[in-house]
Design a protein around this motif. Structure first.
Motif, PDB file in Angstrom:
ATOM      1  N   ALA A  77       0.832  -1.208   0.000  1.00  0.00           N
ATOM      2  CA  ALA A  77       0.000   0.000   0.000  1.00  0.00           C
ATOM      3  C   ALA A  77       0.868   1.259   0.000  1.00  0.00           C
ATOM      4  N   MET A  78       1.919   1.254   0.811  1.00  0.00           N
ATOM      5  CA  MET A  78       2.808   2.422   0.855  1.00  0.00           C
ATOM      6  C   MET A  78       3.550   2.602  -0.471  1.00  0.00           C
ATOM      7  N   ILE A  79       3.966   1.507  -1.077  1.00  0.00           N
ATOM      8  CA  ILE A  79       4.652   1.595  -2.369  1.00  0.00           C
ATOM      9  C   ILE A  79       3.696   2.114  -3.439  1.00  0.00           C
ATOM     10  N   SER A  80       2.450   1.685  -3.402  1.00  0.00           N
ATOM     11  CA  SER A  80       1.496   2.168  -4.403  1.00  0.00           C
ATOM     12  C   SER A  80       1.229   3.662  -4.237  1.00  0.00           C
ATOM     13  N   ILE A  81       1.187   4.158  -3.008  1.00  0.00           N
ATOM     14  CA  ILE A  81       1.019   5.602  -2.801  1.00  0.00           C
ATOM     15  C   ILE A  81       2.254   6.342  -3.302  1.00  0.00           C
ATOM     16  N   GLU A  82       3.441   5.779  -3.090  1.00  0.00           N
ATOM     17  CA  GLU A  82       4.659   6.395  -3.624  1.00  0.00           C
ATOM     18  C   GLU A  82       4.612   6.476  -5.146  1.00  0.00           C
ATOM     19  N   ILE A  84       1.914   6.659  -6.980  1.00  0.00           N
ATOM     20  CA  ILE A  84       0.942   7.698  -7.330  1.00  0.00           C
ATOM     21  C   ILE A  84       1.585   9.073  -7.190  1.00  0.00           C
ATOM     22  N   ASP A  85       2.381   9.263  -6.124  1.00  0.00           N
ATOM     23  CA  ASP A  85       3.043  10.552  -5.927  1.00  0.00           C
ATOM     24  C   ASP A  85       4.107  10.820  -6.986  1.00  0.00           C
ATOM     25  N   LEU A  86       4.760   9.770  -7.485  1.00  0.00           N
ATOM     26  CA  LEU A  86       5.782   9.955  -8.524  1.00  0.00           C
ATOM     27  C   LEU A  86       5.175  10.456  -9.828  1.00  0.00           C
ATOM     28  N   ARG A  87       3.925  10.104 -10.065  1.00  0.00           N
ATOM     29  CA  ARG A  87       3.266  10.556 -11.284  1.00  0.00           C
ATOM     30  C   ARG A  87       2.951  12.044 -11.237  1.00  0.00           C
ATOM     31  N   GLY A  88       2.986  12.633 -10.067  1.00  0.00           N
ATOM     32  CA  GLY A  88       2.731  14.056  -9.938  1.00  0.00           C
ATOM     33  C   GLY A  88       1.267  14.419 -10.093  1.00  0.00           C
TER      34      GLY A  88
END
Length: 155
Positions: A77-82, A84-88
């Motif tokens: 879950a934390m990796i998936s949020i990361e 999402i954040d990388l996509r800006g």
């Protein structure tokens, strides 16, 4: 004051063991996971992606799942949020709510799948009330985290 977020996630994990609720089906939302997601989505740079592993392992002590399952699920879950954040992608409260509801639903389904490896599992429909209650209570977790964060920053 640096431990307030971690202690709040740990208290959320322990809350299901404290509540005197007896039900035939799973009903209580994964409060520890919801607190973790609320902190992570509210304060993006506060935690590294690996924080899901130790907090998930702590949650495994209280949730009755096979040990390590929440560590794996929370880390993913934390990796998936990361990612999402990388996509800006610009996020607001509704998108964060949708992200958290989707991740909680996937975490509950993954937990059901992992527990099916050890014992015969019931049908997926048994956790639908838990998924709906988790999605509806996520704003309450965000509000609690924001109050704790304001208290943490004020002192």
């Amino acid at each position: 004051m640096l431990l307030v977020p971690i202690v709040s996630v740990m208290a959320g994990s322990m809350a299901t063991a404290w509540l005197p609720l007896i039900a035939g089906t799973p009903l209580l939302p994964p409060l520890g996971l919801m607190m973790l997601l609320a902190w992570r989505l509210m304060r993006p740079g506060m935690w590294p992606a690996w924080i899901g592993l130790p907090l998930g392992l702590f949650d495994d002590l209280f949730n009755g799942q096979p040990f390590g399952s929440s560590g794996l699920i929370w880390s993913l879950a934390m990796i998936s949020i990361e990612l999402i954040d990388l996509r800006g992608v610009w996020r607001d409260h509704l998108r964060d709510w949708l992200i958290a509801a989707l991740l909680v639903m996937l975490a509950l389904l993954a937990g059901l799948g992992i527990s099916a490896l050890a014992q015969p599992t019931p049908e997926v429909g048994i956790i639908i009330p838990q998924i709906l209650l988790s999605a509806l209570l996520y704003p309450l977790a965000v509000r609690l985290c924001s109050h704790l964060d304001a208290w943490r920053l004020a002192t």
